[in-house]
Design a protein around this motif. Structure first.
Motif, PDB file in Angstrom:
ATOM      1  N   GLY A  89     -46.403  45.168  32.925  1.00 45.89           N
ATOM      2  CA  GLY A  89     -45.111  45.314  33.571  1.00 45.89           C
ATOM      3  C   GLY A  89     -45.216  45.421  35.085  1.00 45.89           C
ATOM      4  N   SER A  90     -44.063  45.692  35.705  1.00 49.72           N
ATOM      5  CA  SER A  90     -43.987  45.761  37.167  1.00 49.72           C
ATOM      6  C   SER A  90     -43.197  46.991  37.607  1.00 49.72           C
ATOM      7  N   LEU A  91     -43.537  47.457  38.783  1.00 56.64           N
ATOM      8  CA  LEU A  91     -42.785  48.502  39.463  1.00 56.64           C
ATOM      9  C   LEU A  91     -42.817  48.202  40.953  1.00 56.64           C
ATOM     10  N   ARG A  92     -41.808  48.671  41.668  1.00 57.14           N
ATOM     11  CA  ARG A  92     -41.821  48.556  43.122  1.00 57.14           C
ATOM     12  C   ARG A  92     -41.652  49.938  43.727  1.00 57.14           C
ATOM     13  N   LEU A  93     -42.622  50.329  44.518  1.00 55.70           N
ATOM     14  CA  LEU A  93     -42.565  51.597  45.220  1.00 55.70           C
ATOM     15  C   LEU A  93     -41.964  51.380  46.607  1.00 55.70           C
ATOM     16  N   SER A  94     -41.226  52.372  47.063  1.00 55.52           N
ATOM     17  CA  SER A  94     -40.657  52.346  48.407  1.00 55.52           C
ATOM     18  C   SER A  94     -41.078  53.599  49.157  1.00 55.52           C
ATOM     19  N   CYS A  95     -41.202  53.457  50.459  1.00 59.69           N
ATOM     20  CA  CYS A  95     -41.538  54.597  51.311  1.00 59.69           C
ATOM     21  C   CYS A  95     -40.642  54.522  52.545  1.00 59.69           C
ATOM     22  N   GLU A  96     -39.692  55.424  52.613  1.00 60.84           N
ATOM     23  CA  GLU A  96     -38.770  55.437  53.745  1.00 60.84           C
ATOM     24  C   GLU A  96     -39.348  56.296  54.868  1.00 60.84           C
ATOM     25  N   VAL A  97     -39.373  55.719  56.052  1.00 60.05           N
ATOM     26  CA  VAL A  97     -39.955  56.379  57.217  1.00 60.05           C
ATOM     27  C   VAL A  97     -38.839  56.845  58.145  1.00 60.05           C
ATOM     28  N   SER A  98     -38.878  58.100  58.528  1.00 56.10           N
ATOM     29  CA  SER A  98     -37.890  58.617  59.467  1.00 56.10           C
ATOM     30  C   SER A  98     -38.597  59.364  60.582  1.00 56.10           C
ATOM     31  N   GLY A  99     -37.894  59.500  61.703  1.00 56.24           N
ATOM     32  CA  GLY A  99     -38.469  60.220  62.818  1.00 56.24           C
ATOM     33  C   GLY A  99     -38.816  59.282  63.956  1.00 56.24           C
ATOM     34  N   SER A 100     -39.720  59.747  64.812  1.00 58.86           N
ATOM     35  CA  SER A 100     -40.104  58.993  65.995  1.00 58.86           C
ATOM     36  C   SER A 100     -41.202  58.001  65.634  1.00 58.86           C
ATOM     37  N   ILE A 101     -40.797  56.776  65.344  1.00 57.59           N
ATOM     38  CA  ILE A 101     -41.725  55.753  64.866  1.00 57.59           C
ATOM     39  C   ILE A 101     -42.271  54.967  66.039  1.00 57.59           C
ATOM     40  N   ARG A 102     -43.589  54.877  66.132  1.00 58.79           N
ATOM     41  CA  ARG A 102     -44.227  54.138  67.201  1.00 58.79           C
ATOM     42  C   ARG A 102     -44.513  52.715  66.741  1.00 58.79           C
ATOM     43  N   SER A 103     -44.859  51.866  67.678  1.00 56.70           N
ATOM     44  CA  SER A 103     -45.080  50.468  67.340  1.00 56.70           C
ATOM     45  C   SER A 103     -46.496  50.218  66.834  1.00 56.70           C
ATOM     46  N   LEU A 104     -47.475  50.944  67.391  1.00 53.61           N
ATOM     47  CA  LEU A 104     -48.865  50.704  66.993  1.00 53.61           C
ATOM     48  C   LEU A 104     -49.225  51.627  65.834  1.00 53.61           C
ATOM     49  N   VAL A 105     -48.842  51.190  64.646  1.00 53.77           N
ATOM     50  CA  VAL A 105     -49.127  51.991  63.462  1.00 53.77           C
ATOM     51  C   VAL A 105     -49.683  51.114  62.356  1.00 53.77           C
ATOM     52  N   THR A 106     -50.417  51.740  61.479  1.00 53.34           N
ATOM     53  CA  THR A 106     -50.827  51.115  60.231  1.00 53.34           C
ATOM     54  C   THR A 106     -50.152  51.884  59.110  1.00 53.34           C
ATOM     55  N   MET A 107     -49.486  51.161  58.241  1.00 52.06           N
ATOM     56  CA  MET A 107     -48.878  51.764  57.068  1.00 52.06           C
ATOM     57  C   MET A 107     -49.729  51.394  55.861  1.00 52.06           C
ATOM     58  N   SER A 108     -49.864  52.317  54.935  1.00 55.69           N
ATOM     59  CA  SER A 108     -50.720  52.046  53.793  1.00 55.69           C
ATOM     60  C   SER A 108     -50.245  52.796  52.562  1.00 55.69           C
ATOM     61  N   TRP A 109     -50.703  52.316  51.424  1.00 53.02           N
ATOM     62  CA  TRP A 109     -50.501  52.978  50.146  1.00 53.02           C
ATOM     63  C   TRP A 109     -51.858  53.440  49.631  1.00 53.02           C
ATOM     64  N   TRP A 110     -51.862  54.646  49.102  1.00 55.35           N
ATOM     65  CA  TRP A 110     -53.058  55.233  48.516  1.00 55.35           C
ATOM     66  C   TRP A 110     -52.701  55.714  47.113  1.00 55.35           C
ATOM     67  N   ARG A 111     -53.704  55.947  46.319  1.00 56.20           N
ATOM     68  CA  ARG A 111     -53.455  56.536  45.014  1.00 56.20           C
ATOM     69  C   ARG A 111     -54.563  57.502  44.650  1.00 56.20           C
ATOM     70  N   GLN A 112     -54.172  58.464  43.839  1.00 56.76           N
ATOM     71  CA  GLN A 112     -55.129  59.447  43.355  1.00 56.76           C
ATOM     72  C   GLN A 112     -55.009  59.520  41.847  1.00 56.76           C
ATOM     73  N   ARG A 113     -56.037  59.043  41.177  1.00 49.72           N
ATOM     74  CA  ARG A 113     -56.064  59.063  39.724  1.00 49.72           C
ATOM     75  C   ARG A 113     -56.584  60.406  39.258  1.00 49.72           C
ATOM     76  N   PRO A 114     -56.255  60.820  38.061  1.00 56.34           N
ATOM     77  CA  PRO A 114     -56.670  62.140  37.561  1.00 56.34           C
ATOM     78  C   PRO A 114     -58.179  62.345  37.677  1.00 56.34           C
ATOM     79  N   GLY A 115     -58.556  63.407  38.331  1.00 58.11           N
ATOM     80  CA  GLY A 115     -59.964  63.738  38.473  1.00 58.11           C
ATOM     81  C   GLY A 115     -60.715  62.913  39.491  1.00 58.11           C
TER      82      GLY A 115
END
Length: 115
Positions: free
Chosen positions: A16-42
């Motif tokens: 199947g499929s899912l789509r994750l979203s991450c809403e960013v608020s605050g003082s956002i700069r231009s030189l940024v890297t955005m990323s997704w991480w995950r932590q599996r059990p253990g």
């Protein structure tokens, strides 16, 4: 101060499929890297995908996941296709300021892949 709020996690069947979203608020700069991480059990927290001028993926998700961003909506996405049981994890988004070399984590969203 940047804040991140993830959403879109849940239960999906293998393949199947899912789509994750991450809403960013605050003082956002231009030189940024955005990323997704995950932590599996253990396990440690691992990077899944990142985006700045280019996209990068961990080998385990290459060809199945797509990271993207909508700067008008200040939102980061992770489209997850052909999900596998081993994708079950708590998923986090991260904002990393390349100028100050500081990062911010979201609170995480749970993804469970099970039949």
């Amino acid at each position: 101060q940047v804040q991140l709020v993830e959403s879109g996690g849940g239960l999906a069947q293998p393949g199947g499929s899912l789509r994750l979203s991450c809403e960013v608020s605050g003082s956002i700069r231009s030189l940024v890297t955005m990323s997704w991480w995950r932590q599996r059990p253990g396990k440690e927290r691992d990077m899944v995908a990142s985006i700045n001028t280019a996209t990068r993926y961990d080998a385990s998700v290459q060809g199945r996941f797509i990271i993207s961003r909508d700067d008008k909506k200040n939102t980061l996405y992770l489209q997850m296709n052909n999900l596998k049981s081993e994708d079950t994890a708590l998923y986090f988004c991260r904002y990393y300021n390349l100028e100050t070399r500081t990062g911010v984590w979201g609170q995480g969203t749970q993804v469970t892949v099970s039949s």
